[in-house]
Design a protein around this motif. Sequence first.
Motif, PDB file in Angstrom:
ATOM      1  N   ASP A  18      19.458  12.422 -15.382  1.00 39.08           N
ATOM      2  CA  ASP A  18      19.263  13.659 -14.612  1.00 39.08           C
ATOM      3  C   ASP A  18      18.033  13.551 -13.712  1.00 39.08           C
ATOM      4  N   GLU A  19      16.990  12.945 -14.248  1.00 44.99           N
ATOM      5  CA  GLU A  19      15.734  12.797 -13.491  1.00 44.99           C
ATOM      6  C   GLU A  19      15.902  11.869 -12.293  1.00 44.99           C
ATOM      7  N   ILE A  20      16.485  10.683 -12.521  1.00 44.19           N
ATOM      8  CA  ILE A  20      16.618   9.713 -11.431  1.00 44.19           C
ATOM      9  C   ILE A  20      17.679  10.158 -10.425  1.00 44.19           C
ATOM     10  N   PHE A  40      13.660   2.186  -6.874  1.00 46.43           N
ATOM     11  CA  PHE A  40      13.551   1.973  -8.323  1.00 46.43           C
ATOM     12  C   PHE A  40      14.311   0.716  -8.751  1.00 46.43           C
ATOM     13  N   LEU A  41      15.500   0.511  -8.231  1.00 40.31           N
ATOM     14  CA  LEU A  41      16.286  -0.670  -8.591  1.00 40.31           C
ATOM     15  C   LEU A  41      15.575  -1.957  -8.175  1.00 40.31           C
ATOM     16  N   ASN A  42      14.967  -1.939  -6.994  1.00 42.29           N
ATOM     17  CA  ASN A  42      14.178  -3.106  -6.563  1.00 42.29           C
ATOM     18  C   ASN A  42      12.989  -3.329  -7.486  1.00 42.29           C
ATOM     19  N   TYR A  43      12.384  -2.229  -7.887  1.00 42.82           N
ATOM     20  CA  TYR A  43      11.230  -2.324  -8.795  1.00 42.82           C
ATOM     21  C   TYR A  43      11.660  -2.918 -10.138  1.00 42.82           C
ATOM     22  N   ALA A  44      12.810  -2.485 -10.642  1.00 49.18           N
ATOM     23  CA  ALA A  44      13.321  -3.010 -11.910  1.00 49.18           C
ATOM     24  C   ALA A  44      13.572  -4.520 -11.813  1.00 49.18           C
ATOM     25  N   LEU A  45      14.112  -4.968 -10.687  1.00 48.73           N
ATOM     26  CA  LEU A  45      14.297  -6.405 -10.460  1.00 48.73           C
ATOM     27  C   LEU A  45      12.963  -7.144 -10.510  1.00 48.73           C
ATOM     28  N   HIS A  46      11.967  -6.553  -9.891  1.00 50.80           N
ATOM     29  CA  HIS A  46      10.627  -7.145  -9.859  1.00 50.80           C
ATOM     30  C   HIS A  46      10.075  -7.300 -11.275  1.00 50.80           C
ATOM     31  N   ILE A  74       0.836  -1.207   0.000  1.00 53.41           N
ATOM     32  CA  ILE A  74       0.000   0.000   0.000  1.00 53.41           C
ATOM     33  C   ILE A  74       0.868   1.252   0.000  1.00 53.41           C
ATOM     34  N   SER A  75       1.914   1.236   0.834  1.00 60.04           N
ATOM     35  CA  SER A  75       2.796   2.408   0.916  1.00 60.04           C
ATOM     36  C   SER A  75       3.564   2.622  -0.381  1.00 60.04           C
ATOM     37  N   GLU A  76       3.848   1.508  -1.071  1.00 59.64           N
ATOM     38  CA  GLU A  76       4.603   1.615  -2.323  1.00 59.64           C
ATOM     39  C   GLU A  76       3.697   1.863  -3.527  1.00 59.64           C
ATOM     40  N   ASN A  77       2.385   1.709  -3.342  1.00 55.88           N
ATOM     41  CA  ASN A  77       1.467   1.824  -4.457  1.00 55.88           C
ATOM     42  C   ASN A  77       1.567   3.182  -5.146  1.00 55.88           C
ATOM     43  N   GLU A  78       1.736   4.231  -4.335  1.00 56.03           N
ATOM     44  CA  GLU A  78       1.828   5.567  -4.909  1.00 56.03           C
ATOM     45  C   GLU A  78       3.103   5.743  -5.724  1.00 56.03           C
ATOM     46  N   ASN A  79       4.132   4.911  -5.417  1.00 57.66           N
ATOM     47  CA  ASN A  79       5.378   4.985  -6.174  1.00 57.66           C
ATOM     48  C   ASN A  79       5.361   4.098  -7.414  1.00 57.66           C
ATOM     49  N   ALA A  80       4.396   3.169  -7.490  1.00 61.53           N
ATOM     50  CA  ALA A  80       4.404   2.189  -8.576  1.00 61.53           C
ATOM     51  C   ALA A  80       4.294   2.848  -9.938  1.00 61.53           C
ATOM     52  N   ALA A  81       3.353   3.784 -10.082  1.00 61.70           N
ATOM     53  CA  ALA A  81       3.171   4.449 -11.380  1.00 61.70           C
ATOM     54  C   ALA A  81       4.423   5.237 -11.758  1.00 61.70           C
ATOM     55  N   GLN A  82       5.017   5.891 -10.772  1.00 57.13           N
ATOM     56  CA  GLN A  82       6.238   6.654 -11.017  1.00 57.13           C
ATOM     57  C   GLN A  82       7.391   5.728 -11.417  1.00 57.13           C
ATOM     58  N   ASN A  83       7.511   4.600 -10.724  1.00 62.96           N
ATOM     59  CA  ASN A  83       8.562   3.635 -11.053  1.00 62.96           C
ATOM     60  C   ASN A  83       8.363   3.034 -12.442  1.00 62.96           C
ATOM     61  N   ALA A 102      -2.584  -3.655 -13.413  1.00 60.95           N
ATOM     62  CA  ALA A 102      -3.091  -3.666 -14.792  1.00 60.95           C
ATOM     63  C   ALA A 102      -2.150  -2.945 -15.752  1.00 60.95           C
ATOM     64  N   ASP A 103      -1.711  -1.739 -15.402  1.00 63.18           N
ATOM     65  CA  ASP A 103      -0.810  -0.978 -16.277  1.00 63.18           C
ATOM     66  C   ASP A 103       0.518  -1.710 -16.456  1.00 63.18           C
ATOM     67  N   GLU A 104       1.002  -2.304 -15.369  1.00 60.40           N
ATOM     68  CA  GLU A 104       2.261  -3.052 -15.449  1.00 60.40           C
ATOM     69  C   GLU A 104       2.121  -4.273 -16.354  1.00 60.40           C
ATOM     70  N   GLN A 105       0.981  -4.951 -16.238  1.00 59.53           N
ATOM     71  CA  GLN A 105       0.767  -6.125 -17.083  1.00 59.53           C
ATOM     72  C   GLN A 105       0.752  -5.756 -18.555  1.00 59.53           C
ATOM     73  N   ASP A 106       0.106  -4.645 -18.887  1.00 57.94           N
ATOM     74  CA  ASP A 106       0.068  -4.198 -20.291  1.00 57.94           C
ATOM     75  C   ASP A 106       1.477  -3.955 -20.813  1.00 57.94           C
ATOM     76  N   PHE A 107       2.311  -3.319 -19.985  1.00 55.41           N
ATOM     77  CA  PHE A 107       3.684  -3.042 -20.409  1.00 55.41           C
ATOM     78  C   PHE A 107       4.502  -4.327 -20.519  1.00 55.41           C
ATOM     79  N   VAL A 108       4.399  -5.195 -19.526  1.00 52.07           N
ATOM     80  CA  VAL A 108       5.224  -6.403 -19.483  1.00 52.07           C
ATOM     81  C   VAL A 108       4.894  -7.350 -20.641  1.00 52.07           C
TER      82      VAL A 108
END
Length: 379
Positions: free
Chosen positions: A278-280, A291-297, A245-254, A317-323
């Motif tokens: 520059d952004e990261i 972000f690195l943990n998210y990339a591993l995931h 839940i705490s990471e959910n707000e970061n998911a879209a950004q990641n 859902a958005d992640e599944q579409d991308f993956v």
Amino acid sequence: MLFKEIIGQQAVKERLTRSVKEGRISHAQLFLSPQGSGSLALAVAYAQYISCGNKQENDSCGQCSSCVKYNKLVHPDLHFVYPVALSKDVRVSTDVAAQWRNAFLDNPYITLFNWFEQLDAENKQAVIGVEESGEILRKLSLTTYEAEYKIMIIWQAEKMNQQSANKLLKILEEPPDKTLFLLVCESEEQLLRTIVSRTQLIKINKISDVDLIQSLVDRNGISVEVAEKTAHLADGNYSEALLLISENENAAQNLASFQKLMRASIKFDPKAVMAWIDEISAAGRERQKNFLNYALHIMRESMVLNYADASLVKLGADEQDFVKKFSPFIHGRNIERFIEELNKAFYHMERNANAKILFMDLAFKFNELLNVPKEEIVN
């Protein structure tokens, strides 16, 4: 801690309260459960129920003198042992008792990782040392102050070192009068078999999806749909659900950041790569590690989608579409290197590496790996 404050586990609650009402309280009990199932909270609620001066049918009253002290973890007949990071100033649990009380009261489903974050000791070894055994004997040699029993809760009991475990075994064999030991453990295999054999096993299962979903809706104010997705990913682990839940707000950004990196890296667009770096790099170090943990995931879930049952993929859902579009680039000839490079980047990030240099190197490596041809399938 009241039983009603604990998520689900109704059968265990009934078993514990019945043992008190029938006067069948074993002097040593092992609360064994997967992480995030509420075993520590159950042990504390059980101890409170035993000590309550006005027991209700299925719970403590929550209002008597004993309960008031239990609610603050300051009852004189309640004692805790838990892993610490041994140092010159910290040798036993009581050296960090104030931090422990705050940590548990803030989150009764606390994990070992959470606890060591509180201690600023994430990179140190968690241990219950031999000096703790002497402290246990000292505390239990005292007479009870207010309750009928002295109660010792040993959290993460599997973290006892060999010497400490051997001394505890002797105490369990000849326990002081009116003393209860409640061992809370996630890995029975790491405990001495002789200790396990001298305890009554209280096996606690994962929290059911129904109970977890209801709790997430009631306690965290999220929709049923989000709660259902979170419960599926958490797999009965309330601690994991809170983290999700705490990471959910970061998911879209990641996800957006990961997409930018992959698009810039695949054909190595220098301008796009530098803009992403520059952004990261402007983000905080914890955000970069996240972000690195998210990339591993994402890498791992891409492999699952490619080589296993799609129902095992744990993505939004958005992640599944991308993956679905991205996963063909991840295969047996490059996945190990991807994971190796991301783990290496995380390791150096924890040791204060220069973010711009680290992420530039990562972009170069990803350009190479994304263009590794997939293995050919020979009929």
